[in-house]
Write a protein that holds these residues in place. Structure first.
Motif, PDB file in Angstrom:
ATOM      1  N   TYR A 812       0.778  -1.331   0.099  1.00  0.00           N
ATOM      2  CA  TYR A 812      -0.056  -0.077  -0.012  1.00  0.00           C
ATOM      3  C   TYR A 812       0.933   1.238  -0.062  1.00  0.00           C
ATOM      4  O   TYR A 812       1.841   1.295   0.845  1.00  0.00           O
ATOM      5  CB  TYR A 812      -0.973   0.068   1.183  1.00  0.00           C
ATOM      6  N   TYR A 813       0.623   2.075  -0.950  1.00  0.00           N
ATOM      7  CA  TYR A 813       1.411   3.203  -1.151  1.00  0.00           C
ATOM      8  C   TYR A 813       0.402   4.315  -0.810  1.00  0.00           C
ATOM      9  O   TYR A 813      -0.402   4.919  -1.648  1.00  0.00           O
ATOM     10  CB  TYR A 813       1.960   3.534  -2.380  1.00  0.00           C
ATOM     11  N   PRO A 814       0.622   5.109   0.623  1.00  0.00           N
ATOM     12  CA  PRO A 814      -0.172   6.386   0.893  1.00  0.00           C
ATOM     13  C   PRO A 814       0.110   7.594  -0.013  1.00  0.00           C
ATOM     14  O   PRO A 814      -0.580   8.441  -0.195  1.00  0.00           O
ATOM     15  CB  PRO A 814      -0.019   6.616   2.290  1.00  0.00           C
ATOM     16  N   LYS A 815       1.419   7.361  -0.553  1.00  0.00           N
ATOM     17  CA  LYS A 815       1.951   8.354  -1.620  1.00  0.00           C
ATOM     18  C   LYS A 815       2.479   7.526  -2.540  1.00  0.00           C
ATOM     19  O   LYS A 815       3.262   6.818  -2.267  1.00  0.00           O
ATOM     20  CB  LYS A 815       2.670   9.461  -1.075  1.00  0.00           C
ATOM     21  N   ILE A 816       2.632   7.862  -3.862  1.00  0.00           N
ATOM     22  CA  ILE A 816       3.404   7.204  -4.886  1.00  0.00           C
ATOM     23  C   ILE A 816       4.594   8.087  -5.175  1.00  0.00           C
ATOM     24  O   ILE A 816       4.567   9.201  -5.760  1.00  0.00           O
ATOM     25  CB  ILE A 816       2.299   7.070  -6.274  1.00  0.00           C
ATOM     26  N   PRO A 817       5.831   7.454  -4.889  1.00  0.00           N
ATOM     27  CA  PRO A 817       6.963   8.120  -5.297  1.00  0.00           C
ATOM     28  C   PRO A 817       7.143   8.475  -6.830  1.00  0.00           C
ATOM     29  O   PRO A 817       6.607   7.711  -7.513  1.00  0.00           O
ATOM     30  CB  PRO A 817       8.186   7.140  -4.775  1.00  0.00           C
ATOM     31  N   VAL A 818       7.584   9.635  -7.025  1.00  0.00           N
ATOM     32  CA  VAL A 818       7.869  10.081  -8.329  1.00  0.00           C
ATOM     33  C   VAL A 818       8.858   9.226  -9.004  1.00  0.00           C
ATOM     34  O   VAL A 818       8.588   8.813 -10.392  1.00  0.00           O
ATOM     35  CB  VAL A 818       8.458  11.537  -8.556  1.00  0.00           C
ATOM     36  N   VAL A 819       9.558   8.315  -8.506  1.00  0.00           N
ATOM     37  CA  VAL A 819      10.495   7.623  -9.106  1.00  0.00           C
ATOM     38  C   VAL A 819      10.016   6.213  -9.412  1.00  0.00           C
ATOM     39  O   VAL A 819      10.652   5.467 -10.147  1.00  0.00           O
ATOM     40  CB  VAL A 819      11.853   7.237  -8.127  1.00  0.00           C
ATOM     41  N   LEU A 820       8.888   5.926  -9.085  1.00  0.00           N
ATOM     42  CA  LEU A 820       8.338   4.484  -9.093  1.00  0.00           C
ATOM     43  C   LEU A 820       7.941   4.549 -10.609  1.00  0.00           C
ATOM     44  O   LEU A 820       7.122   5.137 -11.155  1.00  0.00           O
ATOM     45  CB  LEU A 820       6.904   4.293  -8.195  1.00  0.00           C
ATOM     46  N   VAL A 821       8.336   3.225 -11.330  1.00  0.00           N
ATOM     47  CA  VAL A 821       8.136   2.907 -12.697  1.00  0.00           C
ATOM     48  C   VAL A 821       7.863   1.471 -12.820  1.00  0.00           C
ATOM     49  O   VAL A 821       8.782   0.821 -12.393  1.00  0.00           O
ATOM     50  CB  VAL A 821       9.238   3.447 -13.643  1.00  0.00           C
ATOM     51  N   MET A 822       6.828   1.175 -13.083  1.00  0.00           N
ATOM     52  CA  MET A 822       6.171  -0.271 -13.153  1.00  0.00           C
ATOM     53  C   MET A 822       5.459  -0.566 -14.280  1.00  0.00           C
ATOM     54  O   MET A 822       4.728   0.191 -15.074  1.00  0.00           O
ATOM     55  CB  MET A 822       5.412  -0.480 -11.749  1.00  0.00           C
ATOM     56  N   ILE A 823       5.700  -1.992 -14.718  1.00  0.00           N
ATOM     57  CA  ILE A 823       5.004  -2.554 -15.930  1.00  0.00           C
ATOM     58  C   ILE A 823       4.577  -3.947 -15.203  1.00  0.00           C
ATOM     59  O   ILE A 823       5.275  -4.723 -14.809  1.00  0.00           O
ATOM     60  CB  ILE A 823       5.851  -2.818 -17.064  1.00  0.00           C
ATOM     61  N   ASP A 824       3.286  -4.196 -15.411  1.00  0.00           N
ATOM     62  CA  ASP A 824       2.771  -5.490 -14.851  1.00  0.00           C
ATOM     63  C   ASP A 824       1.888  -6.084 -16.214  1.00  0.00           C
ATOM     64  O   ASP A 824       0.718  -5.492 -16.240  1.00  0.00           O
ATOM     65  CB  ASP A 824       2.105  -5.380 -13.466  1.00  0.00           C
ATOM     66  N   GLY A 846       9.828  -2.003 -11.414  1.00  0.00           N
ATOM     67  CA  GLY A 846       9.251  -3.294 -11.177  1.00  0.00           C
ATOM     68  C   GLY A 846       8.750  -3.496 -12.523  1.00  0.00           C
ATOM     69  O   GLY A 846       8.131  -2.889 -13.339  1.00  0.00           O
ATOM     70  N   LEU A 847       9.058  -4.976 -12.804  1.00  0.00           N
ATOM     71  CA  LEU A 847       8.660  -5.675 -14.305  1.00  0.00           C
ATOM     72  C   LEU A 847       8.196  -6.961 -13.736  1.00  0.00           C
ATOM     73  O   LEU A 847       8.932  -7.889 -13.269  1.00  0.00           O
ATOM     74  CB  LEU A 847       9.931  -5.627 -15.336  1.00  0.00           C
ATOM     75  N   ASN A 848       6.911  -7.316 -14.641  1.00  0.00           N
ATOM     76  CA  ASN A 848       6.187  -8.353 -14.240  1.00  0.00           C
ATOM     77  C   ASN A 848       5.676  -8.978 -15.590  1.00  0.00           C
ATOM     78  O   ASN A 848       4.581  -8.358 -15.961  1.00  0.00           O
ATOM     79  CB  ASN A 848       5.319  -8.445 -13.220  1.00  0.00           C
ATOM     80  N   PHE A 849       6.141 -10.009 -16.085  1.00  0.00           N
ATOM     81  CA  PHE A 849       5.668 -10.747 -17.258  1.00  0.00           C
ATOM     82  C   PHE A 849       5.164 -12.342 -16.817  1.00  0.00           C
ATOM     83  O   PHE A 849       5.082 -13.040 -17.809  1.00  0.00           O
ATOM     84  CB  PHE A 849       6.740 -10.824 -18.509  1.00  0.00           C
ATOM     85  N   SER A 850       5.083 -12.366 -15.722  1.00  0.00           N
ATOM     86  CA  SER A 850       4.750 -13.822 -15.407  1.00  0.00           C
ATOM     87  C   SER A 850       3.413 -14.221 -15.774  1.00  0.00           C
ATOM     88  O   SER A 850       2.679 -13.556 -16.240  1.00  0.00           O
ATOM     89  CB  SER A 850       4.757 -13.779 -13.755  1.00  0.00           C
ATOM     90  N   ASN A 851       3.139 -15.710 -15.864  1.00  0.00           N
ATOM     91  CA  ASN A 851       2.038 -16.248 -16.114  1.00  0.00           C
ATOM     92  C   ASN A 851       1.451 -15.926 -17.481  1.00  0.00           C
ATOM     93  O   ASN A 851       0.427 -15.554 -17.730  1.00  0.00           O
ATOM     94  CB  ASN A 851       0.843 -15.964 -15.192  1.00  0.00           C
ATOM     95  N   ASN A 852       2.602 -16.066 -18.544  1.00  0.00           N
ATOM     96  CA  ASN A 852       2.041 -15.765 -19.915  1.00  0.00           C
ATOM     97  C   ASN A 852       2.419 -17.173 -20.621  1.00  0.00           C
ATOM     98  O   ASN A 852       2.743 -18.199 -19.950  1.00  0.00           O
ATOM     99  CB  ASN A 852       2.606 -14.377 -20.690  1.00  0.00           C
ATOM    100  N   PHE A 853       2.919 -16.880 -21.984  1.00  0.00           N
ATOM    101  CA  PHE A 853       3.212 -18.102 -22.713  1.00  0.00           C
ATOM    102  C   PHE A 853       4.507 -17.427 -23.525  1.00  0.00           C
ATOM    103  O   PHE A 853       4.549 -17.914 -24.763  1.00  0.00           O
ATOM    104  CB  PHE A 853       2.215 -18.390 -23.971  1.00  0.00           C
ATOM    105  N   LEU A 854       5.239 -17.019 -22.841  1.00  0.00           N
ATOM    106  CA  LEU A 854       6.460 -16.316 -23.529  1.00  0.00           C
ATOM    107  C   LEU A 854       7.534 -17.305 -23.847  1.00  0.00           C
ATOM    108  O   LEU A 854       7.718 -18.177 -23.153  1.00  0.00           O
ATOM    109  CB  LEU A 854       7.082 -15.069 -22.581  1.00  0.00           C
ATOM    110  N   THR A 855       8.199 -17.291 -24.705  1.00  0.00           N
ATOM    111  CA  THR A 855       9.199 -18.127 -25.388  1.00  0.00           C
ATOM    112  C   THR A 855      10.672 -17.520 -25.606  1.00  0.00           C
ATOM    113  O   THR A 855      10.440 -16.003 -25.371  1.00  0.00           O
ATOM    114  CB  THR A 855       8.949 -19.098 -26.485  1.00  0.00           C
ATOM    115  N   GLY A 856      11.541 -18.214 -26.036  1.00  0.00           N
ATOM    116  CA  GLY A 856      12.954 -17.549 -26.239  1.00  0.00           C
ATOM    117  C   GLY A 856      13.484 -17.291 -24.980  1.00  0.00           C
ATOM    118  O   GLY A 856      13.357 -17.908 -24.027  1.00  0.00           O
TER     119      GLY A 856
END
Length: 1021
Positions: A812-824, A846-856
């Motif tokens: 839980y972020y009561p304030k979102i830091p300006v540095v926070l960069v996320m892809i889910d 933060g980078l989250n590509f989990s639970n997909n069908f990615l290959t390579g």
């Protein structure tokens, strides 16, 4: 009897005193004379016609106001038949009216060029100051009064463009058009770009020029420097920009210079000569820069100096201490850097000072006992610094103090009893320090107190409101956020209680509504939030100061309902109503049409949104989140208010579709409709909401494709669409770049398919750089509405909040830091490889590509993400080795590649030596220390076995299992302070008003995946 010599001295002195007084007797003394004829009948007729063209205001709170024209009448009385003897009128020896002083005469009405005033062609001095001419234009007829030397139209509600006919008055010595203001203290008059230059070229005899608050919006003409006779120049609040011409500072006769509050006016101070006659030098709130020259000590006649809120830097010259006549000094809010207060020891020797302002100077250290030398001080402010220690007892010498402000420092200790010697004290502002102990009951002896600001300290003990209600002059009382127990038992007779304007008793352990409020009629602002008030709201609270109240905050109590059914609040001017974080179940009174900010989140309200909300044409913020409301969102809601900036309806049971939003004049900054039952498609009108910064539509049933058409929104930072029924490929953008300011995107738990969108990764400019504020406490905030609206919220900027799955945990972020960069993009149907382009998004944390069908293979370019903290690629079909380049990411604290088909050794060193084994499970081809398979194993004893975990087993868990972790270590920052008094009111705590959550709905386990079950996180401002 006085001697002839005495008479020759006393009579001129008497006449001079009467002239300076400018009372009704002036005309009779100056105009009387045995040889002067009565005033001309035509001029008397013109005066009577002028009188009849206005009405007299019946009410005034200004003791200087006096209806001079009431004495203008004709009867048998000599003083009435001769207009030269009328109040405000003076004549020459021929009976012509030469002076007309109608200042402060309670005149009301409009004026035009046909006014009989312009038939008084012998006028030399004219003052219409401080009346009310009802926003009429300044008539061009003033140009007919060719003999005028003095013209004063200040403070009389004239509006529009200043007629350039005034430049025909070439005899003018004094011109004053200042302070023609509206109700919000904004200037009403405008002088076009070239008008000031023409005026200065024609009126070469000017000695006094006052255009304060006249909108000019140009550079300062160099022609000013040619007015060698100029003695007084006041151009404050005119909107000047560019460089100020330095020769103006050196005009030989200039005594008074006022350029304050021209924020874009730049320049540097000159070297001052000892011959300069300057007495008042006011340059505050400009963009002047450079050093304050040592030669400022040459201005030995100076008695007022204001260099506040500029860009001055360097050291503060001690030569300021040579200004022995100085009685007003303000050098606060500049760029002098950190300064020990002891470095300004010369100030304690300036015994003529009556007003001293050293606010926002980053002053450090303690207050010197030498402060007791300044016995003439009437106003003292050391606010917004870093002063420490206790207040020295020598401050008791400052017995003439009327204003004392130490707010926002680190001062400690008790309130000194010696403050009780300051019997003239009207404003006491000690807010936001570490003062402790009890508030002495003797404070009630300071009978002149009008403002008491003691909030945000460590005061303890019980306080009887009776101690303050005895202060008959009290208008503002702020005791919020201490460790006090305020008792509301009032023994003082209610008829003797002061009529308060502002009352702040937040977090004061109140158990009931103070009964004395029942008889308060003048309250503008009341805050009783964060207390222990139970039960129903009495009806008299809803009727409190119904004609004046603008702000009411009853949030964070235990209120359940109301004593009687009141369908609509009676307040005519209510702007903010905050009833959030209570236990209201039944509908409460609907807000009045004046409302701007309406918050009733975190209650137990049921039912639908009232159609009344579609009639609130000025609504800026509507927060109904975290209730049990249901029904459809009214289609008119999106079009009702031309000012709607925040719409927060999250965590209710609303169903149906999302309404279209007003295409024109749309002010939406934030929309949060998450965690409802909304379906259908996204309204395409959202693409026309060009100011949108934050969109959270997660946790609904929206059935649509990816909204690529939102990519044109120029300010969008956060896009959350998780846990819906979005599907299909992410279409190519119609044009690039798109989503350039996007920092957080969450598309998880949907049905998106196809390959990962390289075109979008290429466009996300804001993700490609590492934020320079990384080591600072800076947050994504919503500067909602500037100016007047901000004052009525009392919260300062609004903070975005959210709950996300980050680093494998619900945070839980009561304030979102300006540095926070996320892809889910997790839990979708994405296929294909991970593009190398992702490694160019160097701001990613933060980078989250989990639970997909990615290959390579995992791209080695991910090693360029030097600030990455969480990387989850689990539950895919990735092959190859884990790139060694990932070991160089020293910030990485969470890492998972479990349940893929990776092979080879696990990287060693740095962060990779800290990751648990389950970060790699489900990859039988991986080897390494502490793994079931040792790299290079050829025989011998069997490797150590881990607990069995199988892909496809619903009971298997990974690092992103639902482990609650609430991040609360977010600090608060201060709000905009305007003035000592208003600042103490309006720069209150910021609340986390926006409480969007990102919760993944339970989803069947897929390919050994897991289900994340949402847990309600208690959210409080």
């Amino acid at each position: 009897m006085a001697s002839p010599v005495e008479s020759s001295v006393l009579l001129p002195l008497l006449l001079l005193c009467l002239f300076l007084h400018r009372g009704p007797l002036v005309a009779s003394v100056i105009s009387a004379g045995p040889n002067r004829p009565n005033c001309h009948p035509g001029e008397m007729s013109s005066l009577l016609e002028l009188r009849d063209s206005f009405i007299l205001a019946s009410v005034s709170d200004n003791p200087l106001d006096y209806p001079k024209t009431r004495s203008w009448k004709i009867d048998g009385n000599k003083s009435h038949t001769d207009c030269c003897l009328w109040d405000g009128v003076e004549c020459d020896r021929q009976g012509h009216v030469t002076v007309l002083d109608l200042s402060n005469s309670l005149l009301y009405g409009s004026m035009n060029s046909t006014s009989s005033l312009f038939r008084l062609t012998h006028l030399e001095r004219l003052s219409l100051a401080y009346n009310n001419f009802n926003y009429s234009r300044i008539p061009s007829g003033f140009s007919l009064l060719e003999r005028l030397t003095h013209l004063n139209l200040s403070g009389s509600s004239f509006a529009g463009r200043v007629p350039l006919d005034i430049i025909l008055l070439t005899r003018l010595v004094s011109l004053d058009l200042s302070e023609n203001l509206d109700a919000d203290l904004a200037g009403l008059l405008v002088l076009d770009n070239h008008g000031l230059g023409r005026l200065l070229r024609n009126l070469t005899n000017l000695e006094e020029l006052n255009l304060g608050y006249v909108g000019i919006s140009s550079s300062v003409p160099i022609a000013l420097a040619n007015l060698s006779s100029l003695r007084r120049l006041s151009l404050n609040n005119c909107g000047f920009y560019g460089a100020f011409p330095q020769p103006v500072f050196l005009l030989p006769n200039l005594l008074y210079l006022n350029m304050i509050e021209n924020e874009n006016l730049s320049g540097q101070l000159p070297e001052f000569n000892k011959s300069s006659p300057l007495k008042s030098f006011l340059m505050g709130v400009t963009d002047f820069s450079g050093k304050i020259p040592v030669s400022i000590g040459n201005l030995t006649s100076l008695n007022q100096l204001d260099l506040s809120a500029g860009s001055f830097s360097g050291s503060i010259p001690s030569s300021l201490g040579q200004l022995g006549k100085l009685n007003y000094l303000d050098i606060g809010e500049n760029d002098f850097g950190s300064l020990p207060l002891s470095s300004l020891s010369w100030i304690w020797k300036m015994t003529m000072l009556s007003k001293l302002y050293l606010g926002k100077m980053n002053l450090q250290g303690g207050i010197s006992p030498s402060i007791g030398n300044l016995t003439g001080l009437v106003e003292l402010s050391l606010a917004f610094n870093q002063l420490t220690g206790t207040v020295p007892p020598q401050i008791s010498n400052l017995t003439r103090l009327e204003l004392l402000s130490f707010r926002v420092n680190n001062l400690s200790g008790p309130i000194l009893p010696c403050l009780m010697n300051m019997t003239d004290l009207a404003i006491l502002s000690l807010a936001s320090n570490r003062f402790s102990g009890e508030i002495p009951p003797s404070i009630s002896q300071l009978q002149n107190l009008q403002f008491i600001g003691l909030k945000r300290n460590v005061f303890t003990g019980s306080v009887e409101l009776d101690e303050f209600i005895q202060l008959k002059s009290l208008h503002i009382l702020l005791l919020s956020f201490n460790q006090l127990s305020v008792r509301a038992n009032i023994t003082t007779p209610v008829r003797n209680a002061p009529q308060l304007d502002i009352l702040g008793l937040s977090s004061c352990n109140l158990g009931e509504f103070p009964g004395f409020l029942r008889h308060q009629e003048n309250l503008d602002w009341i805050d009783l939030s964060d207390n222990k008030i139970y039960g129903d709201v009495p009806e008299w609270i809803w009727n409190l100061s119904s004609h004046r109240l603008e702000y009411m905050n009853l949030s964070h109590n235990f209120l359940t309902g109301q004593e009687s059914d009141l369908p609509l609040l009676p307040h005519l001017n209510l702007l903010t109503l905050d009833l959030s974080h209570n236990k209201f179940k039944r509908p409460i009174p609907a807000p009045p049409k004046s409302i701007l900010f309406y918050l009733i989140s975190e209650n137990e309200l049921e039912g639908e949104i009232l159609s009344h909300f579609c009639e609130l044409g000025d609504l800026v913020l509507l927060d109904l989140s975290f209730n049990n409301m249901s029904g459809a969102i009214p289609g008119c809601l999106g079009n009702a208010s031309r000012h709607l900036a925040i719409l927060n309806l999250q965590s209710n049971g609303f169903h149906g579709t999302i309404p279209e939003f007003l295409a024109n004049r749309n002010e939406l900054l934030m929309i949060d409709l998450s965690h409802n039952q909304l379906g259908g498609k996204l309204p395409r009108s959202l693409a026309r909401c060009n100011k949108l910064v934050f969109i959270d539509l997660g946790g609904n049933r929206i059935d649509d494709t990816f909204p690529y058409w939102l990519g044109s929104l120029p300010e969008l930072h956060v896009l959350i669409l998780h846990s819906n029924k979005f599907h299909g490929k992410i279409d190519h953008p119609l044009s690039e770049p798109v989503f350039q300011k996007l920092q957080i995107i969450d598309l998880s738990d949907n049905g998106f398919s196809g390959t990962l969108p390289e075109e979008y990764f290429r466009s996300w400019t804001a993700m490609r750089t590492i934020n320079s504020s990384r080591n600072q406490f800076a947050y994504l905030q919503l500067p909602l509405v500037p100016g007047k609206y901000l004052a009525y919220t009392s919260y300062g900027d609004y903070d975005y909040t959210m709950t996300v799955i980050y680093k494998g945990l619900k945070q839980y972020y009561p304030k979102i830091p300006v540095v926070l960069v996320m892809i889910d993009f997790s839990s979708n149907l994405f296929q294909g490889t991970i593009p190398d382009l992702v490694g160019e998004l160097k701001g990613l944390q933060g980078l989250n590509f989990s639970n997909n069908f990615l290959t390579g293979s995992i791209p080695s370019s991910l090693g360029n993400l030097t600030v990455l903290e969480s990387l989850d690629l689990s539950n895919n079909n990735l092959t190859g080795m884990i790139p060694q380049s990932l070991a160089d990411i020293t910030t990485l604290s969470i890492f998972s590649v479990s349940y893929n088909d990776l092979k080879g050794p696990i990287p060693r060193g740095k962060q990779f030596d800290t990751f648990p084994i389950n970060s790699y499970e489900g990859n039988p081809g991986l080897c390494g220390e502490n793994m079931p398979k040792q790299c290079g194993y050829t025989g011998g004893s069997q490797p150590r076995q881990l607990p069995t975990s199988h892909k496809g087993n619903d009971n298997s868990r990974s690092i992103t299992d639902d482990i609650p972790w609430i991040v609360v270590a977010m600090g608060y920052t201060g709000g905009l302070v305007v003035g000592v008094v208003l600042g103490d009111l309006f720069a209150s705590r910021r609340r986390a008003w926006f409480e969007p959550t990102v919760r993944r709905r339970t989803k069947p386990a897929r390919r050994g995946g897991y289900a994340v079950r949402p847990r309600q996180v208690p959210l409080r401002g």
